[in-house]
Write a protein that holds these residues in place. Structure first.
Motif, PDB file in Angstrom:
ATOM      1  N   LEU A  93     106.461 -26.831 -12.873  1.00 22.62           N
ATOM      2  CA  LEU A  93     107.706 -26.339 -12.261  1.00 22.62           C
ATOM      3  C   LEU A  93     107.798 -26.747 -10.794  1.00 22.62           C
ATOM      4  CD1 LEU A  93     110.258 -24.448 -12.324  1.00 22.62           C
ATOM      5  CD2 LEU A  93     108.725 -22.604 -11.632  1.00 22.62           C
ATOM      6  N   TYR A  94     106.675 -26.606 -10.079  1.00 26.18           N
ATOM      7  CA  TYR A  94     106.685 -26.845  -8.628  1.00 26.18           C
ATOM      8  C   TYR A  94     107.018 -28.299  -8.312  1.00 26.18           C
ATOM      9  CZ  TYR A  94     104.468 -22.503  -9.474  1.00 26.18           C
ATOM     10  OH  TYR A  94     104.222 -21.258  -9.955  1.00 26.18           O
ATOM     11  N   HIS A  95     106.533 -29.217  -9.163  1.00 28.65           N
ATOM     12  CA  HIS A  95     106.817 -30.629  -8.941  1.00 28.65           C
ATOM     13  C   HIS A  95     108.226 -31.002  -9.431  1.00 28.65           C
ATOM     14  CE1 HIS A  95     102.433 -30.707  -8.353  1.00 28.65           C
ATOM     15  NE2 HIS A  95     102.661 -31.792  -7.637  1.00 28.65           N
TER      16      HIS A  95
ATOM     17  N   TYR B 218     113.129 -16.227  -3.486  1.00 26.78           N
ATOM     18  CA  TYR B 218     112.387 -15.186  -4.202  1.00 26.78           C
ATOM     19  C   TYR B 218     110.938 -15.102  -3.712  1.00 26.78           C
ATOM     20  CZ  TYR B 218     108.820 -14.076  -7.603  1.00 26.78           C
ATOM     21  OH  TYR B 218     107.663 -13.628  -8.178  1.00 26.78           O
ATOM     22  N   MET B 219     110.291 -16.279  -3.623  1.00 26.64           N
ATOM     23  CA  MET B 219     108.855 -16.302  -3.279  1.00 26.64           C
ATOM     24  C   MET B 219     108.639 -15.698  -1.901  1.00 26.64           C
ATOM     25  SD  MET B 219     106.351 -17.211  -5.164  1.00 26.64           S
ATOM     26  CE  MET B 219     105.311 -15.888  -4.563  1.00 26.64           C
ATOM     27  N   ARG B 220     109.547 -16.080  -0.975  1.00 27.46           N
ATOM     28  CA  ARG B 220     109.460 -15.525   0.385  1.00 27.46           C
ATOM     29  C   ARG B 220     109.642 -14.010   0.337  1.00 27.46           C
ATOM     30  NH1 ARG B 220     110.336 -16.343   5.991  1.00 27.46           N
ATOM     31  NH2 ARG B 220     109.273 -18.289   5.578  1.00 27.46           N
TER      32      ARG B 220
ATOM     33  N   VAL C 166     105.365 -18.388   4.232  1.00 31.72           N
ATOM     34  CA  VAL C 166     105.692 -16.983   4.485  1.00 31.72           C
ATOM     35  C   VAL C 166     104.455 -16.160   4.894  1.00 31.72           C
ATOM     36  CG1 VAL C 166     105.672 -16.526   1.977  1.00 31.72           C
ATOM     37  CG2 VAL C 166     106.739 -14.902   3.483  1.00 31.72           C
ATOM     38  N   ASN C 167     103.339 -16.367   4.198  1.00 29.30           N
ATOM     39  CA  ASN C 167     102.144 -15.576   4.532  1.00 29.30           C
ATOM     40  C   ASN C 167     101.447 -16.119   5.778  1.00 29.30           C
ATOM     41  OD1 ASN C 167     102.373 -13.783   2.280  1.00 29.30           O
ATOM     42  ND2 ASN C 167     101.709 -15.483   0.984  1.00 29.30           N
ATOM     43  N   ALA C 168     101.450 -17.448   5.928  1.00 29.62           N
ATOM     44  CA  ALA C 168     100.836 -18.055   7.115  1.00 29.62           C
ATOM     45  C   ALA C 168     101.541 -17.558   8.372  1.00 29.62           C
ATOM     46  CB  ALA C 168     100.925 -19.579   7.005  1.00 29.62           C
TER      47      ALA C 168
HETATM   48  C1  SAM Z   1     103.800 -19.038  -6.741  1.00 30.87           C
HETATM   49  S1  SAM Z   1     103.948 -20.020  -5.306  1.00 30.87           S
HETATM   50  C2  SAM Z   1     103.035 -19.074  -4.108  1.00 30.87           C
HETATM   51  C3  SAM Z   1     103.442 -19.358  -2.692  1.00 30.87           C
HETATM   52  C4  SAM Z   1     102.713 -18.538  -1.606  1.00 30.87           C
HETATM   53  N1  SAM Z   1     101.276 -18.655  -1.710  1.00 30.87           N
HETATM   54  C5  SAM Z   1     103.122 -17.086  -1.662  1.00 30.87           C
HETATM   55  O1  SAM Z   1     102.297 -16.212  -1.938  1.00 30.87           O
HETATM   56  O2  SAM Z   1     104.296 -16.794  -1.376  1.00 30.87           O
HETATM   57  C6  SAM Z   1     102.828 -21.347  -5.659  1.00 30.87           C
HETATM   58  C7  SAM Z   1     102.870 -22.465  -4.635  1.00 30.87           C
HETATM   59  O3  SAM Z   1     101.793 -23.380  -4.936  1.00 30.87           O
HETATM   60  C8  SAM Z   1     102.251 -24.703  -4.685  1.00 30.87           C
HETATM   61  N2  SAM Z   1     101.483 -25.667  -5.494  1.00 30.87           N
HETATM   62  C9  SAM Z   1     101.579 -25.861  -6.837  1.00 30.87           C
HETATM   63  N3  SAM Z   1     100.748 -26.843  -7.235  1.00 30.87           N
HETATM   64  C10 SAM Z   1     100.113 -27.281  -6.128  1.00 30.87           C
HETATM   65  C11 SAM Z   1      99.122 -28.292  -5.908  1.00 30.87           C
HETATM   66  N4  SAM Z   1      98.657 -29.013  -6.923  1.00 30.87           N
HETATM   67  N5  SAM Z   1      98.668 -28.476  -4.655  1.00 30.87           N
HETATM   68  C12 SAM Z   1      99.172 -27.736  -3.609  1.00 30.87           C
HETATM   69  N6  SAM Z   1     100.108 -26.758  -3.765  1.00 30.87           N
HETATM   70  C13 SAM Z   1     100.575 -26.534  -5.003  1.00 30.87           C
HETATM   71  C14 SAM Z   1     103.706 -24.656  -5.104  1.00 30.87           C
HETATM   72  O4  SAM Z   1     104.446 -25.727  -4.550  1.00 30.87           O
HETATM   73  C15 SAM Z   1     104.159 -23.280  -4.644  1.00 30.87           C
HETATM   74  O5  SAM Z   1     104.741 -23.303  -3.370  1.00 30.87           O
END
Ligand code: SAM
Length: 358
Positions: free
Chosen positions: A149-151, A166-168, A199-201
């Protein structure tokens, strides 16, 4: 950062007693209940009733520009679901919704509703197939060629906007729990793995002026992360490392590795490998912090953990769920850490922290 609101305090009550027919109604028509909530959100019904409690049905229809049959349906639904209350023909918001407006958490809650509507619903239709195939069959309903999904988000601008809003929100709602339960004052530099839009950083850097952070994010999301960090005026202390957490060793020089809302996405094998990378990248005395929704070891809840697992099974990546405490503990140990400390957060959401030191 909001540190005090009812959503953080209210621990979800476990469902008890035998299943009733009313319980069955909720399960059977659960999708309809969510559609009422979403429609009321999109039509701004709750905003209207918050600012003008006590309106009659005709006045609400006028302001929402709905025909008589449509307002009949909407208010039948929201009132039966107890989202709104009707007293002597006058409507007002449920107390729990009103409280969210007063505590300024309503916008956060509303973006979670948008996430369910535009990210979760379509792909969750493939839940059975996903269970049978033991992978996320529902991803086929998300346009694009990315491997998860992320890609694919950067190929779907509306989805990307809804997802990161939403994530934020979800992280802004929950990360006060992280900062309440974990003391980062002895930490110098944190690696925030898959840190989303930062957001967390950002919250961490604001709460701890001496802490620096590196956000590891995929190249498709890194520009958004950099923009948000710049808007917060923190580009000096928060750097973004565009890369793939699975493809390369973690960047060195960090004494804390944070996985926030991250290990719910991946298979147990992938999680063990990510935790091993964290162990290898940390100096002796360095810490790994896992912050996420977590389910009971008994496999009987919390309810939100169970319901949220449908999304993780069907859509984002090959394997994931709201895993149990003991699963996290076993992966942390397999990665080389001697012991892990559990910190349940006791909130409305099933958040918990698992912490281990090298
Ligand atoms: C569910 S979100 C969590 C975001 C954040 N950690 C939070 O708590 O709000 C997962 C995040 O992991 C990133 N992600 C997914 N696969 C990744 C990968 N292979 N390498 C680095 N980041 C990745 C996504 O782009 C996405 O922003």
């Amino acid at each position: 950062m909001k540190t005090d609101n009812a959503l953080l305090k209210v621990a979800a009550r476990p469902a008890t007693g035998p299943l009733t027919h009313d319980d069955l109604t909720f399960i059977l028509f659960g999708a309809s209940a969510a559609q009422y909530l979403n429609a009321a959100c999109e039509l701004n019904l709750f905003e209207l009733l918050e600012h003008k409690p006590g309106l009659a049905k005709e006045e609400i229809a006028l302001r929402l520009e709905l025909q008589p049959r449509a307002i009949d349906i909407l208010l039948l639904g929201t009132t039966s679901l107890r989202l709104t209350e009707r007293v002597d023909g006058a409507y007002r918001n449920a107390e729990v919704i009103s409280r969210m407006f007063k505590e300024e958490t309503w916008a956060i809650f509303k973006s979670v509703v948008g996430f369910e509507q535009y990210i979760c619903y379509e792909g969750q239709v493939d839940f059975t197939e996903s269970l049978k195939a033991n992978r996320n069959v529902g991803l086929r309903r998300v346009r694009g060629a990315g491997r998860d999904l992320y890609h694919r988000l950067s190929e779907n601008p509306h989805m990307e906007q809804v997802f990161y809003e939403y994530m934020r929100s979800w992280s802004e709602l929950s990360n006060p729990l992280l900062f309440k339960h974990v003391d980062f004052s002895g930490v110098r530099k944190v690696l925030d793995v898959g840190g989303g839009d930062g957001v967390n950083a950002i919250a961490l850097a604001q709460a701890y002026p001496n802490v620096e952070v590196t956000v590891l994010e995929i190249p498709g999301t890194a520009p958004l992360t950099r923009r948000r960090i710049a808007e917060a005026g923190l580009s000096e202390r928060i750097k973004v490392h565009a890369g793939d957490m699975f493809a390369e060793p973690f960047p060195p020089g960090h004494d804390c590795v944070l996985f926030s809302h991250q290990l719910v996405i991946w298979t147990p094998e992938e999680n063990t490998s990510l935790l091993r990378r964290a162990y290898e990248a940390l100096p002796p005395g360095g810490r790994v912090v896992i912050f996420s929704s977590i389910s009971n070891d008994a496999g009987d809840g919390p309810l939100m953990a169970a319901l949220d697992s449908v999304y993780f099974a069907a859509i984002p990546a090959e394997g994931g769920m709201i895993y149990a405490w003991e699963q996290y503990e076993s992966w942390v140990k397999a990665a080389g850490f001697k012991r892990a400390d559990r910190i349940p957060c006791g909130a409305w959401t099933p958040h918990g922290v698992l912490q281990a030191t090298k």
